[in-house]
Design a protein around this motif. Structure first.
Motif, mmCIF file in Angstrom:
data_model
loop_
_atom_site.group_PDB
_atom_site.id
_atom_site.type_symbol
_atom_site.label_atom_id
_atom_site.label_comp_id
_atom_site.label_asym_id
_atom_site.label_seq_id
_atom_site.Cartn_x
_atom_site.Cartn_y
_atom_site.Cartn_z
ATOM 1 N N GLU A 1 0.860 -1.135 0.602
ATOM 2 C CA GLU A 1 -0.220 0.040 0.382
ATOM 3 C C GLU A 1 0.667 1.534 -0.100
ATOM 4 O OE1 GLU A 1 -3.189 -0.320 3.248
ATOM 5 O OE2 GLU A 1 -4.289 -1.784 2.598
ATOM 6 N N SER A 2 2.479 1.523 0.515
ATOM 7 C CA SER A 2 2.811 2.673 0.809
ATOM 8 C C SER A 2 3.021 2.835 -0.464
ATOM 9 C CB SER A 2 4.386 2.164 0.857
ATOM 10 O OG SER A 2 5.015 2.856 1.335
ATOM 11 N N GLU A 3 3.961 1.515 -1.420
ATOM 12 C CA GLU A 3 4.418 1.976 -2.956
ATOM 13 C C GLU A 3 3.174 2.020 -3.953
ATOM 14 O OE1 GLU A 3 5.463 -1.556 -6.529
ATOM 15 O OE2 GLU A 3 5.825 -1.528 -4.838
ATOM 16 N N LEU A 4 1.853 2.049 -3.124
ATOM 17 C CA LEU A 4 0.635 2.223 -4.430
ATOM 18 C C LEU A 4 0.722 3.504 -4.214
ATOM 19 C CD1 LEU A 4 -1.699 -0.191 -4.110
ATOM 20 C CD2 LEU A 4 -0.325 0.052 -6.258
ATOM 21 N N ARG A 5 0.639 4.199 -2.450
ATOM 22 C CA ARG A 5 0.323 5.438 -2.209
ATOM 23 C C ARG A 5 1.132 6.884 -2.707
ATOM 24 N NH1 ARG A 5 -2.286 8.035 1.985
ATOM 25 N NH2 ARG A 5 -2.725 6.313 2.472
ATOM 26 N N ILE A 6 2.381 6.322 -2.992
ATOM 27 C CA ILE A 6 3.301 6.936 -3.864
ATOM 28 C C ILE A 6 3.338 7.346 -5.314
ATOM 29 C CG2 ILE A 6 5.696 6.884 -5.029
ATOM 30 C CD1 ILE A 6 6.713 5.497 -1.831
ATOM 31 N N ASP A 7 3.165 5.346 -5.677
ATOM 32 C CA ASP A 7 2.477 5.773 -7.011
ATOM 33 C C ASP A 7 0.890 7.052 -7.609
ATOM 34 O OD1 ASP A 7 4.428 5.039 -8.396
ATOM 35 O OD2 ASP A 7 3.120 2.684 -7.842
ATOM 36 N N ALA A 8 0.206 7.492 -6.284
ATOM 37 C CA ALA A 8 -0.973 7.379 -6.476
ATOM 38 C C ALA A 8 -0.522 9.491 -6.062
ATOM 39 C CB ALA A 8 -1.938 6.931 -5.589
ATOM 40 N N LEU A 9 -0.191 9.393 -5.400
ATOM 41 C CA LEU A 9 0.646 10.590 -4.820
ATOM 42 C C LEU A 9 0.996 11.111 -6.636
ATOM 43 C CD1 LEU A 9 1.402 11.003 -1.668
ATOM 44 C CD2 LEU A 9 -0.319 11.883 -2.475
ATOM 45 N N LYS A 10 1.870 10.831 -7.330
ATOM 46 C CA LYS A 10 3.112 11.212 -8.257
ATOM 47 C C LYS A 10 1.629 11.190 -9.458
ATOM 48 C CE LYS A 10 6.528 9.384 -11.277
ATOM 49 N NZ LYS A 10 7.396 8.722 -11.699
ATOM 50 N N ASN A 11 1.391 10.484 -9.680
ATOM 51 C CA ASN A 11 -0.351 10.551 -10.882
ATOM 52 C C ASN A 11 -1.290 11.500 -9.893
ATOM 53 O OD1 ASN A 11 0.334 8.076 -11.570
ATOM 54 N ND2 ASN A 11 -1.167 6.763 -10.656
ATOM 55 N N CYS A 12 -1.368 12.272 -8.852
ATOM 56 C CA CYS A 12 -2.258 13.218 -8.805
ATOM 57 C C CYS A 12 -1.335 14.581 -8.879
ATOM 58 C CB CYS A 12 -2.527 13.446 -7.223
ATOM 59 S SG CYS A 12 -3.736 12.584 -7.071
ATOM 60 N N GLU A 13 -0.411 14.867 -8.666
ATOM 61 C CA GLU A 13 0.738 15.799 -8.793
ATOM 62 C C GLU A 13 1.394 16.215 -10.035
ATOM 63 O OE1 GLU A 13 4.427 15.003 -6.833
ATOM 64 O OE2 GLU A 13 3.712 15.314 -4.787
ATOM 65 N N GLU A 14 1.063 15.124 -11.677
ATOM 66 C CA GLU A 14 0.829 14.989 -11.849
ATOM 67 C C GLU A 14 -0.191 16.040 -13.441
ATOM 68 O OE1 GLU A 14 1.837 11.262 -14.009
ATOM 69 O OE2 GLU A 14 4.204 11.456 -13.357
ATOM 70 N N PHE A 15 -1.196 15.425 -12.278
ATOM 71 C CA PHE A 15 -2.848 15.549 -12.954
ATOM 72 C C PHE A 15 -2.985 17.469 -12.711
ATOM 73 C CE2 PHE A 15 -7.654 15.844 -11.948
ATOM 74 C CZ PHE A 15 -7.508 15.658 -12.618
ATOM 75 N N ILE A 16 -1.884 17.825 -11.526
ATOM 76 C CA ILE A 16 -2.564 18.651 -11.045
ATOM 77 C C ILE A 16 -2.148 19.508 -11.460
ATOM 78 C CG2 ILE A 16 -2.248 20.641 -9.553
ATOM 79 C CD1 ILE A 16 -3.045 17.686 -7.473
ATOM 80 N N ALA A 17 -0.846 18.975 -12.299
ATOM 81 C CA ALA A 17 -0.046 20.308 -13.192
ATOM 82 C C ALA A 17 -0.222 20.558 -14.182
ATOM 83 C CB ALA A 17 1.259 20.080 -12.842
ATOM 84 N N GLU A 18 -0.938 19.054 -14.932
ATOM 85 C CA GLU A 18 -1.615 19.774 -16.671
ATOM 86 C C GLU A 18 -2.776 20.104 -16.417
ATOM 87 O OE1 GLU A 18 -2.550 15.618 -18.001
ATOM 88 O OE2 GLU A 18 -0.626 15.054 -17.625
ATOM 89 N N VAL A 19 -3.238 20.563 -15.552
ATOM 90 C CA VAL A 19 -4.948 21.513 -15.585
ATOM 91 C C VAL A 19 -4.143 23.137 -14.622
ATOM 92 C CG1 VAL A 19 -7.042 21.549 -14.304
ATOM 93 C CG2 VAL A 19 -6.642 19.241 -15.117
ATOM 94 N N ALA A 20 -3.352 23.086 -13.525
ATOM 95 C CA ALA A 20 -3.243 24.240 -13.020
ATOM 96 C C ALA A 20 -1.977 24.900 -13.340
ATOM 97 C CB ALA A 20 -3.050 23.756 -11.620
ATOM 98 N N GLY A 21 -1.651 24.030 -13.800
ATOM 99 C CA GLY A 21 -0.116 24.365 -14.878
ATOM 100 C C GLY A 21 0.680 25.443 -13.607
#
Length: 290
Positions: free
Chosen positions: A202-222
């Protein structure tokens, strides 16, 4: 202080749907607060059923047109709130249809509505009108539950990281800016129960999920992404969100109405409906265009 760039993103016209009930005051107060904050016009809309004519009766015994009476009642309740920027409209017809029609005529950028409550348990009751507006409106629908004691300060954008959910985050950014936003992502730890080292998995999954969220936010929010907080949890979105909203005293939850997951149903998925019904905060429903 509001800048010209931010003001250009704000709706210039708001529509408030009211049934003239006591609980409508919360929605009215919030609509007035947002209209003042965004320097927008506000139209308060009430729909009524036209009475049937009485056969074989003289004209003076026919039911009076209720439109004028309800208009007078609505204007009386608004009182000093009626200004050049605040007006009232009363029209016959089904409430959701009337509100949608008026919103389209005025090119409104936001529809505001309240909720009913169970008098015994004070449980929020969405009602058909709120559900229909959330499903059919082409513009965001704000469902007000809480008293408008202050502007929205802590806002959660629920997302499944889909392309459609970008619309909800983008609209929240335009309306409220990045400083008050929290992106909330509910992930599922698939097969976690079968893993020997579940914690590590679950720790590994959380790291991946946080990375995906940060990429998602960067694409939308710049450039505005730096001011947005990210929260990733495992489990059912509506249940987790309800607890998070209550624990963190969240003012507003933003959800989208289309998407690939249960959270964001094609029209208004069952999970999103439960979020509308269960979270104690106000809810902004943003529908992505087809």
């Amino acid at each position: 202080m509001l800048t010209t760039d931010y003001l250009s993103h704000y709706p210039q016209q708001l529509v408030l749907a009211t049934d003239l009930g006591a609980r409508s005051d919360r929605a009215l107060d919030r609509a007035l607060q947002l209209a003042a904050q965004w320097k927008a016009k506000l139209t308060v809309v009430h729909a009524f059923e036209r009475p049937q004519a009485v056969l074989d009766e003289p004209s003076w015994r026919q039911p009076q047109d209720p439109g004028m009476a309800v208009q007078a009642q609505l204007e009386a309740e608004l009182g000093a709130e009626i200004t050049a920027a605040v007006s009232a409209r009363v029209q016959p017809g089904r409430p959701s249809e009337v509100v949608l029609k008026v919103s389209e005529e005025l090119s409104a950028g936001l529809i505001v509505t309240g909720i009913k409550r169970d008098g015994v348990f004070e449980r929020a009751l969405l009602g058909d009108t709120v559900t229909e507006l959330a499903r059919q409106a082409q513009v965001p629908v704000l469902v007000v539950k809480k008293r408008a004691r202050k502007p929205y300060q802590r806002i959660v954008v629920a997302t499944d990281l889909s392309a459609v959910s970008r619309v909800a985050l983008a609209r929240a950014l335009d309306l409220f800016g990045p400083e008050s936003l929290v992106v909330f992502h509910a992930a599922h730890a698939h097969f976690a129960s079968r893993m020997d080292d579940r914690v590590a998995y679950e720790s590994e999954l959380r790291i991946d999920a946080l990375k995906n969220c940060e990429e998602f936010i960067a694409e939308v929010a710049g450039e505005r992404a730096a001011g947005i907080e990210v929260v990733v949890e495992y489990g059912e979105p509506d249940l987790l969100l309800e607890k998070y909203v209550a624990d963190k005293q969240v003012d507003l939850v933003v959800v989208a109405t289309q998407g690939r997951s249960g959270l964001l149903g094609v029209l208004l998925g069952s999970v999103a409906t439960r979020i509308l019904d269960s979270v104690p905060s106000d809810v902004l429903v943003v529908r992505a265009q087809a």
